[in-house]
Design an enzyme around this catalytic site. Structure first.
Site, PDB file in Angstrom:
ATOM      1  N   ARG A  66      41.960 -77.353  -4.144  1.00 52.82           N
ATOM      2  CA  ARG A  66      42.291 -77.964  -2.835  1.00 52.82           C
ATOM      3  C   ARG A  66      42.959 -76.996  -1.871  1.00 52.82           C
ATOM      4  O   ARG A  66      43.641 -77.398  -0.934  1.00 52.82           O
ATOM      5  CB  ARG A  66      43.186 -79.191  -3.006  1.00 52.82           C
ATOM      6  CG  ARG A  66      42.536 -80.276  -3.827  1.00 52.82           C
ATOM      7  CD  ARG A  66      43.265 -81.592  -3.648  1.00 52.82           C
ATOM      8  NE  ARG A  66      42.803 -82.523  -4.643  1.00 52.82           N
ATOM      9  CZ  ARG A  66      43.349 -82.665  -5.839  1.00 52.82           C
ATOM     10  NH1 ARG A  66      44.404 -81.945  -6.181  1.00 52.82           N
ATOM     11  NH2 ARG A  66      42.855 -83.522  -6.696  1.00 52.82           N
TER      12      ARG A  66
ATOM     13  N   LYS B 262      37.123 -69.970  11.276  1.00 53.74           N
ATOM     14  CA  LYS B 262      35.910 -70.708  10.888  1.00 53.74           C
ATOM     15  C   LYS B 262      35.390 -70.103   9.585  1.00 53.74           C
ATOM     16  O   LYS B 262      35.059 -68.924   9.533  1.00 53.74           O
ATOM     17  CB  LYS B 262      34.833 -70.585  11.967  1.00 53.74           C
ATOM     18  CG  LYS B 262      35.111 -71.407  13.215  1.00 53.74           C
ATOM     19  CD  LYS B 262      33.896 -71.370  14.144  1.00 53.74           C
ATOM     20  CE  LYS B 262      34.144 -72.100  15.440  1.00 53.74           C
ATOM     21  NZ  LYS B 262      33.009 -71.961  16.375  1.00 53.74           N
TER      22      LYS B 262
ATOM     23  N   GLU C 172      28.743 -58.121  20.281  1.00 53.54           N
ATOM     24  CA  GLU C 172      29.883 -59.049  20.454  1.00 53.54           C
ATOM     25  C   GLU C 172      30.970 -58.410  21.328  1.00 53.54           C
ATOM     26  O   GLU C 172      31.653 -59.106  22.086  1.00 53.54           O
ATOM     27  CB  GLU C 172      30.467 -59.473  19.099  1.00 53.54           C
ATOM     28  CG  GLU C 172      29.449 -60.054  18.106  1.00 53.54           C
ATOM     29  CD  GLU C 172      28.878 -61.429  18.477  1.00 53.54           C
ATOM     30  OE1 GLU C 172      29.325 -62.023  19.486  1.00 53.54           O
ATOM     31  OE2 GLU C 172      27.962 -61.886  17.761  1.00 53.54           O
TER      32      GLU C 172
ATOM     33  N   LYS D  35      39.566 -62.037  21.110  1.00 50.23           N
ATOM     34  CA  LYS D  35      39.082 -63.240  20.425  1.00 50.23           C
ATOM     35  C   LYS D  35      40.254 -64.092  19.946  1.00 50.23           C
ATOM     36  O   LYS D  35      40.242 -65.321  20.077  1.00 50.23           O
ATOM     37  CB  LYS D  35      38.153 -62.891  19.254  1.00 50.23           C
ATOM     38  CG  LYS D  35      37.773 -64.165  18.488  1.00 50.23           C
ATOM     39  CD  LYS D  35      36.537 -64.134  17.671  1.00 50.23           C
ATOM     40  CE  LYS D  35      36.316 -65.510  17.041  1.00 50.23           C
ATOM     41  NZ  LYS D  35      35.268 -65.527  16.033  1.00 50.23           N
TER      42      LYS D  35
ATOM     43  N   GLU E 299      37.856 -75.726  19.543  1.00 52.14           N
ATOM     44  CA  GLU E 299      36.671 -75.593  20.397  1.00 52.14           C
ATOM     45  C   GLU E 299      36.367 -76.810  21.250  1.00 52.14           C
ATOM     46  O   GLU E 299      35.290 -77.370  21.183  1.00 52.14           O
ATOM     47  CB  GLU E 299      35.444 -75.208  19.544  1.00 52.14           C
ATOM     48  CG  GLU E 299      34.361 -74.568  20.384  1.00 52.14           C
ATOM     49  CD  GLU E 299      33.306 -73.831  19.557  1.00 52.14           C
ATOM     50  OE1 GLU E 299      33.626 -73.297  18.485  1.00 52.14           O
ATOM     51  OE2 GLU E 299      32.159 -73.795  20.014  1.00 52.14           O
TER      52      GLU E 299
ATOM     53  N   ARG F 296      37.202 -71.920  23.982  1.00 51.67           N
ATOM     54  CA  ARG F 296      36.609 -71.211  22.840  1.00 51.67           C
ATOM     55  C   ARG F 296      35.092 -71.164  22.970  1.00 51.67           C
ATOM     56  O   ARG F 296      34.431 -70.283  22.443  1.00 51.67           O
ATOM     57  CB  ARG F 296      37.033 -71.865  21.512  1.00 51.67           C
ATOM     58  CG  ARG F 296      36.550 -71.080  20.294  1.00 51.67           C
ATOM     59  CD  ARG F 296      37.225 -71.459  18.980  1.00 51.67           C
ATOM     60  NE  ARG F 296      36.771 -70.568  17.906  1.00 51.67           N
ATOM     61  CZ  ARG F 296      37.280 -70.556  16.691  1.00 51.67           C
ATOM     62  NH1 ARG F 296      38.261 -71.347  16.362  1.00 51.67           N
ATOM     63  NH2 ARG F 296      36.795 -69.715  15.779  1.00 51.67           N
TER      64      ARG F 296
ATOM     65  N   ASN G  40      30.536 -68.400  22.970  1.00 52.66           N
ATOM     66  CA  ASN G  40      29.107 -68.650  22.721  1.00 52.66           C
ATOM     67  C   ASN G  40      28.209 -68.017  23.775  1.00 52.66           C
ATOM     68  O   ASN G  40      26.999 -68.258  23.781  1.00 52.66           O
ATOM     69  CB  ASN G  40      28.839 -70.151  22.668  1.00 52.66           C
ATOM     70  CG  ASN G  40      29.438 -70.781  21.435  1.00 52.66           C
ATOM     71  OD1 ASN G  40      29.387 -70.187  20.354  1.00 52.66           O
ATOM     72  ND2 ASN G  40      30.037 -71.940  21.582  1.00 52.66           N
TER      73      ASN G  40
ATOM     74  N   HIS H  18      24.724 -66.983  23.043  1.00 52.22           N
ATOM     75  CA  HIS H  18      24.422 -67.508  21.707  1.00 52.22           C
ATOM     76  C   HIS H  18      23.504 -68.726  21.705  1.00 52.22           C
ATOM     77  O   HIS H  18      22.874 -69.004  20.693  1.00 52.22           O
ATOM     78  CB  HIS H  18      25.721 -67.832  20.957  1.00 52.22           C
ATOM     79  CG  HIS H  18      26.378 -66.613  20.375  1.00 52.22           C
ATOM     80  ND1 HIS H  18      26.854 -65.587  21.156  1.00 52.22           N
ATOM     81  CD2 HIS H  18      26.628 -66.241  19.096  1.00 52.22           C
ATOM     82  CE1 HIS H  18      27.381 -64.651  20.375  1.00 52.22           C
ATOM     83  NE2 HIS H  18      27.251 -65.025  19.124  1.00 52.22           N
TER      84      HIS H  18
ATOM     85  N   HIS I 271      20.690 -67.989  19.334  1.00 49.62           N
ATOM     86  CA  HIS I 271      20.463 -68.685  18.063  1.00 49.62           C
ATOM     87  C   HIS I 271      19.040 -69.214  17.959  1.00 49.62           C
ATOM     88  O   HIS I 271      18.422 -69.159  16.905  1.00 49.62           O
ATOM     89  CB  HIS I 271      21.454 -69.839  17.904  1.00 49.62           C
ATOM     90  CG  HIS I 271      22.810 -69.389  17.461  1.00 49.62           C
ATOM     91  ND1 HIS I 271      23.963 -70.040  17.831  1.00 49.62           N
ATOM     92  CD2 HIS I 271      23.201 -68.349  16.688  1.00 49.62           C
ATOM     93  CE1 HIS I 271      25.007 -69.418  17.296  1.00 49.62           C
ATOM     94  NE2 HIS I 271      24.571 -68.377  16.603  1.00 49.62           N
TER      95      HIS I 271
ATOM     96  N   HIS J  18      21.262 -60.617  14.429  1.00 49.97           N
ATOM     97  CA  HIS J  18      22.102 -61.487  15.266  1.00 49.97           C
ATOM     98  C   HIS J  18      22.465 -60.807  16.589  1.00 49.97           C
ATOM     99  O   HIS J  18      22.319 -61.403  17.660  1.00 49.97           O
ATOM    100  CB  HIS J  18      23.358 -61.887  14.495  1.00 49.97           C
ATOM    101  CG  HIS J  18      24.297 -62.747  15.276  1.00 49.97           C
ATOM    102  ND1 HIS J  18      24.003 -64.050  15.608  1.00 49.97           N
ATOM    103  CD2 HIS J  18      25.516 -62.493  15.815  1.00 49.97           C
ATOM    104  CE1 HIS J  18      25.010 -64.552  16.309  1.00 49.97           C
ATOM    105  NE2 HIS J  18      25.938 -63.620  16.450  1.00 49.97           N
TER     106      HIS J  18
END
Ligand SMILES: NC(=O)c1ccc[n+]([C@@H]2O[C@H](COP(=O)([O-])OP(=O)(O)OC[C@H]3O[C@@H](n4cnc5c(N)ncnc54)[C@H](O)[C@@H]3O)[C@@H](O)[C@H]2O)c1
Ligand SMILES: [Zn+2]
Length: 340
Positions: free
Chosen positions: A108, A130, A172, A214, A224, A228, A232, A235, A239, A249
C-alpha cells in the site's frame, strides 16, 4: 549535500541537481533500498550499481506493463522489502514511471526516489508525480499521482545516451521554452546539440532550468485542472500521430508543436510560427509531414483532454506564453485541412 526542497500538496521532494551517483548513499540507507533499472543503463554503468540491491528490467516502452509490475513485486518479496524500504528508479521515463507505480502499490505504498538517466527523464518524466503503466494500446492508462521523495541528477549518465534520445529530450525542452520562457528560447536559438553536448556546465544548467520550469507548473496545479495542461503543448496532435505512425515521442510532439504554432497564428494572432519550426529543425526534429488526416482526427476526438464538441488545445500567444484554448473540433479540422 546541497539540495532544494520543492513542496507539493501532500509532500515535498528533495532535488539534488548536478550531483553524483555516489551521493545516493547519503540520501538513503543502502541496506534498505532496492534499485530498479533497465539493461541499457545497467550495462553502460554497471560499476555504479556495486553494493546495491538491484532489479534489472528489459528496456523499452513495451515492458511498461502489469506483468513487469508483477515480476518486480515478486523480486521485492525475495529481497524482503518492507515499508521501510526505499525504491529507487534509475533510468529513463519508462523506469521512473514504473518504479513510482510499484512503490505506490507495494504494501500500500513505500517511499521512492529517482535518478533519471535520459535527458527526457531529467527534464520531464521524473517530475510531477505521474506514475503508471500502459494497458494494450492505451498509454499510461493505469496509475497514480504521488511525488518521489528525492530526485538526483548525475550528468555523467548522459555520456552514454544515444543521439535519438537527445532529440527526444530537446523536444520537451523546446516545448518548455515555447510555453513559458522566451529567454531560454533565444538561448536555444543561439546554441546547438554540439554546444550543449560539448559543455558540461551548459547542459547541466539547461537541465536544471527545465526541471524547475516543469516543477513550478506542477506545484501550481498538481492535479491538472488548469495550467499543468500547458505541458501538453504539441501533445494532442502528437499523441494521435504517435499512435498511427512509427514515430519517436519527441518527433511526434515536434510535429504537434509545429502545427499548434500555425493554429495559434489563426486563433490567437501569434506571429512567430516560423521561429518555432526553425528551432525544431535546428535540433533535428521534424515539423510538417503528410498524414492521413481522417485517421488522425478520429484519434484526436478520443483524446483524454476532450470536453464535449471542443478540444482544449494548447496554443501560443507569443514565444514564452502558452494558453489553454477550447477550440471546436470542426474549426480545428478546417484549419488543419487548409494547411496541406
Ligand atoms: N510521468 C510523467 O510525467 C512523464 C512525462 C513524460 C514522459 N513519461 C514517460 O516516459 C517514457 C519515456 O521516457 P524516456 O524517453 O526516458 O524513455 P526510456 O525510459 O524508454 O529511455 C529511452 C531509451 O534510452 C535508454 N537509456 C536511458 N538512459 C540511458 C543512458 N544514460 N545511457 C544509455 N541509454 C539510456 C533506455 O534504456 C531506453 O532504451 C514514456 O513511457 C512516457 O510515458 C512520463
Ligand atoms: Zn512529452
Amino acid at each position: 549535500m546541497k539540495h532544494i526542497n520543492y513542496k507539493f500538496s501532500n509532500s515535498s521532494t528533495g532535488y539534488y541537481f548536478d550531483g553524483s551517483f555516489s551521493h545516493l548513499k547519503k540520501i538513503v540507507d543502502q541496506k534498505h533500498s532496492v534499485i530498479i533499472t533497465d539493461e541499457n543503463v545497467y550495462d553502460s554503468h554497471s560499476k555504479k550499481f556495486k553494493g546495491w540491491n538491484t532489479i534489472v528490467l528489459k528496456p523499452g516502452e513495451e515492458y511498461k506493463i502489469q506483468s513487469t509490475v508483477d515480476s518486480v513485486v515478486e523480486q521485492l518479496i525475495d529481497f524482503a522489502a518492507d515499508r521501510k524500504t526505499t525504491l529507487i528508479g534509475i533510468g529513463g521515463g519508462v523506469i521512473t514511471d514504473l518504479t513510482g507505480y510499484v512503490a505506490s502499490v507495494y504494501m500500500r505504498g513505500i517511499p521512492f526516489g529517482f535518478v533519471p538517466t535520459s535527458l527526457l527523464g531529467m527534464v520531464d518524466a521524473s517530475i510531477g508525480g505521474k506514475n503508471g503503466i500502459d494497458v494494450g494500446v492505451y498509454k499510461n492508462m493505469v496509475g497514480v499521482i504521488r511525488q518521489p521523495s528525492f530526485i538526483l541528477h548525475d550528468m555523467s549518465f548522459l555520456s552514454t545516451l544515444p543521439q535519438k534520445e537527445w532529440e527526444n529530450g530537446f523536444a520537451e525542452i523546446i516545448k518548455h521554452a515555447c510555453i513559458k520562457d522566451a529567454a531560454m528560447f533565444r538561448q536555444l536559438e543561439a546554441n546547438s546539440f554540439k554546444t550543449y553536448q560539448g559543455k558540461k556546465k551548459l547542459i547541466a544548467d539547461l537541465v536544471r532550468h527545465n526541471a524547475i520550469i516543469k516543477t513550478k507548473v506542477v506545484q501550481q496545479d498538481e492535479f491538472e485542472r488548469g495550467d499543468r495542461r500547458l505541458l501538453n503543448y504539441g501533445h494532442t496532435l502528437g499523441h494521435a500521430l504517435e499512435n498511427q505512425y512509427e514515430l519517436m515521442h519527441g518527433q511526434a510532439v515536434a510535429i504537434g508543436m509545429a502545427y499548434a504554432s500555425v493554429i495559434s497564428e489563426n486563433v490567437t494572432g501569434f506571429k512567430e510560427a516560423n521561429r518555432v519550426t526553425r528551432l525544431l529543425l535546428q535540433y533535428d526534429l521534424p515539423t510538417f509531414v503528410e498524414f492521413d488526416k481522417q485517421k488522425v482526427f478520429k484519434v484526436m476526438k478520443m483524446d483524454k483532454k476532450r470536453e464535449k464538441k471542443e478540444l482544449n488545445y494548447i496554443l501560443l500567444e507569443k514565444i514564452g506564453k502558452g494558453i489553454v484554448k477550447p477550440i471546436p473540433i470542426n474549426k480545428l479540422e478546417e484549419i488543419i485541412n487548409e494547411l496541406q
